[in-house]
Design a protein around this motif. Sequence first.
Motif, short mmCIF file in Angstrom:
data_model
loop_
_atom_site.label_atom_id
_atom_site.label_comp_id
_atom_site.label_asym_id
_atom_site.label_seq_id
_atom_site.Cartn_x
_atom_site.Cartn_y
_atom_site.Cartn_z
N ILE A 1 46.89 46.04 53.14
CA ILE A 1 46.01 45.18 52.35
C ILE A 1 44.92 46.05 51.70
CG2 ILE A 1 44.20 43.39 52.57
CD1 ILE A 1 46.98 42.19 52.75
N VAL A 2 44.31 46.91 52.51
CA VAL A 2 43.24 47.76 51.98
C VAL A 2 43.81 48.69 50.90
CG1 VAL A 2 41.51 49.51 52.56
CG2 VAL A 2 41.92 47.60 54.12
N GLN A 3 45.02 49.19 51.17
CA GLN A 3 45.67 50.07 50.19
C GLN A 3 45.88 49.33 48.86
OE1 GLN A 3 46.59 53.42 50.77
NE2 GLN A 3 46.76 53.30 48.54
N GLU A 4 46.35 48.10 48.94
CA GLU A 4 46.60 47.31 47.72
C GLU A 4 45.30 47.11 46.95
OE1 GLU A 4 48.71 43.57 48.24
OE2 GLU A 4 48.18 42.92 46.20
N LEU A 5 44.22 46.81 47.69
CA LEU A 5 42.94 46.58 47.01
C LEU A 5 42.42 47.88 46.39
CD1 LEU A 5 41.38 44.21 49.70
CD2 LEU A 5 42.42 43.55 47.53
N ASP A 6 42.65 48.99 47.10
CA ASP A 6 42.28 50.30 46.54
C ASP A 6 43.04 50.54 45.25
OD1 ASP A 6 40.51 51.05 48.51
OD2 ASP A 6 41.97 52.22 49.67
N ASP A 7 44.37 50.31 45.32
CA ASP A 7 45.22 50.58 44.16
C ASP A 7 44.80 49.73 42.96
OD1 ASP A 7 46.59 52.29 45.74
OD2 ASP A 7 48.33 50.97 46.07
N LYS A 8 44.29 48.53 43.23
CA LYS A 8 43.88 47.66 42.13
C LYS A 8 42.43 47.92 41.73
CE LYS A 8 47.24 44.00 42.92
NZ LYS A 8 47.58 42.74 43.56
N ASN A 9 41.88 48.99 42.27
CA ASN A 9 40.50 49.40 41.95
C ASN A 9 39.47 48.32 42.26
OD1 ASN A 9 40.76 52.01 41.10
ND2 ASN A 9 41.54 51.34 39.09
N LEU A 10 39.65 47.64 43.36
CA LEU A 10 38.75 46.54 43.68
C LEU A 10 37.75 46.91 44.78
CD1 LEU A 10 41.41 43.67 43.63
CD2 LEU A 10 39.66 44.11 41.91
N THR A 11 37.92 48.10 45.37
CA THR A 11 37.05 48.45 46.51
C THR A 11 36.02 49.50 46.09
OG1 THR A 11 38.58 50.19 47.15
CG2 THR A 11 38.86 48.05 48.20
N LEU A 12 34.94 49.58 46.87
CA LEU A 12 34.03 50.70 46.71
C LEU A 12 33.46 51.07 48.05
CD1 LEU A 12 30.61 49.63 45.82
CD2 LEU A 12 32.31 48.33 44.61
N VAL A 13 32.99 52.29 48.17
CA VAL A 13 32.47 52.74 49.46
C VAL A 13 30.96 52.77 49.39
CG1 VAL A 13 32.43 54.63 51.14
CG2 VAL A 13 34.55 54.05 49.95
N GLU A 14 30.32 52.12 50.36
CA GLU A 14 28.86 52.07 50.39
C GLU A 14 28.43 52.33 51.82
OE1 GLU A 14 26.71 48.87 47.81
OE2 GLU A 14 26.31 48.42 49.91
N ASP A 15 27.56 53.30 52.02
CA ASP A 15 27.10 53.68 53.37
C ASP A 15 28.27 53.86 54.34
OD1 ASP A 15 24.51 53.42 52.48
OD2 ASP A 15 24.35 51.32 53.12
N GLY A 16 29.32 54.45 53.85
CA GLY A 16 30.47 54.73 54.72
C GLY A 16 31.39 53.54 54.94
N ARG A 17 30.98 52.36 54.43
CA ARG A 17 31.84 51.17 54.61
C ARG A 17 32.64 50.94 53.35
NH1 ARG A 17 28.71 46.17 54.94
NH2 ARG A 17 27.75 47.11 53.11
#
Length: 456
Positions: free
Chosen positions: A348-364
């Motif tokens: 799931i996280v991979q799919e969201l990464d691939d769709k450019n929907l995630t970002l990293v903030e304070d390590g999260r």
Amino acid sequence: MSDISILTAHAEQAEAEITRLEDEIAILQDPQKALAAGVISPELEKLRSENAKLRYQINHLKRNIDGEKTKGRQNMVSLIGIIDDVFGLAIRKTFPDLENPPVAIQKGKHTMKNDYQCNAAMNISQMLKSQGVNTNPRQIADAIMQNMPETQYFEKLEVCGPGFINIYLNKSYVAEQMSELLNNGVRPPFIRVKKHPIVDFSSPNIAKEMHVGHLRSTIIGESICRLLEWVGHDVLRLNHLGDWGTQFGMLIAHLQDKFPNYATVSPPIGDLQKFYKESKVRFDNDEEFKKRAYEAVVKLQNYEDSHIKAWNLICDVSRIEFKKVYDRLGVTIVERGESYYHKMMPNIVQELDDKNLTLVEDGRKIMFAPGCSVPLTLVKSDGGFTYDTSDMAAIKNRLFDENGDWLIYVVDAGQGTHFDILYSAAQKTGWYNPNLKRVEHVGFGVVLGEDNVRIL
Ligand code: ARG
């Protein structure tokens, strides 16, 4: 809305056409007459095939009529549903380009003596205005009336005031339905499309007490399921147990200390609440224990045998308690806790990464959903997944693998924001289209502890 009178009229028309064609064919089959008429055989063939088509059509219509008749006996009609269908049809025909035009049927105002009224014209006028088209609601109502199908349901429809359409029901139709009701009792309305609703309810947390919020969710959720089943839908009941997460680290570490032979001798941890509190005290005060608790989480998440065994033991104790409540209420629910989705989460996280929907903030790793100021937390800074990640995995699983077309989450209103964000994120990801499926939170109040703080 199929309507017996419309179908009958069609059938009669088709019958008349068939008789006409049969007469014609009789003439054509008589070689003398056919010759006299100067008809050649290809044309005869054409008529024959037309005749066959008509016969097929008429049988089809007859079957529909029979269906309507038996349907009447088994199901109760929903008056408001019928009005909604008929007006919906007329409105969509009048404004084919408007997306989801409102139908806005309401009970009539007593002073007008109308049974119902349609207030859609006002809303449609606003919608058109926002697209730069100026029309007055009265014209809109008139146009809708032009496209109103002929049915047996209404005695009179009239446009009045700024653009209301007053609806007066056909009394003999209503009387017919009333006598059906008196003779046959309350029956479910006819459903055109059998749905597969998935209802997430109860969902208590392992090692914590099933509090009043879970109990309310259990009762409301089960009632919804029974109602949907009675109407004829194919319901899946899911218990989204809180059965995974960091609290299991300290529970397992404490179990290992107190009952080292837990793998062979069943430990007496009937009072899991007490056990939970003891381990929490150690977790908060003993650094060494805390470290072991974290290690235990990692081992559990790597599915190490001894840790899975300990985890199952702990879950079983809670299960026995929950079951007592379910048995008493007659609830049968499929357990599908957060742990069920654990193996899906990396994808799931991979799919969201691939769709450019995630970002990293304070390590999260987080994801912002449209219209929501609070993000979902998908991966914590220690690499662990969260409640949000389990719900993202669950929603995808329910929409796709389970083919749910109506997801219902019966959870206290305190989690309203969580579900708003979740549903918006699922739309953004392209999993959920509200025009095609229905996903909703059924909230029912906020559960507070004695200290007035929301309890989970
Ligand atoms: N276990 C959660 C709680 O006690 C409720 C889970 C509700 N369902 C869900 N899919 N999030 O608050």
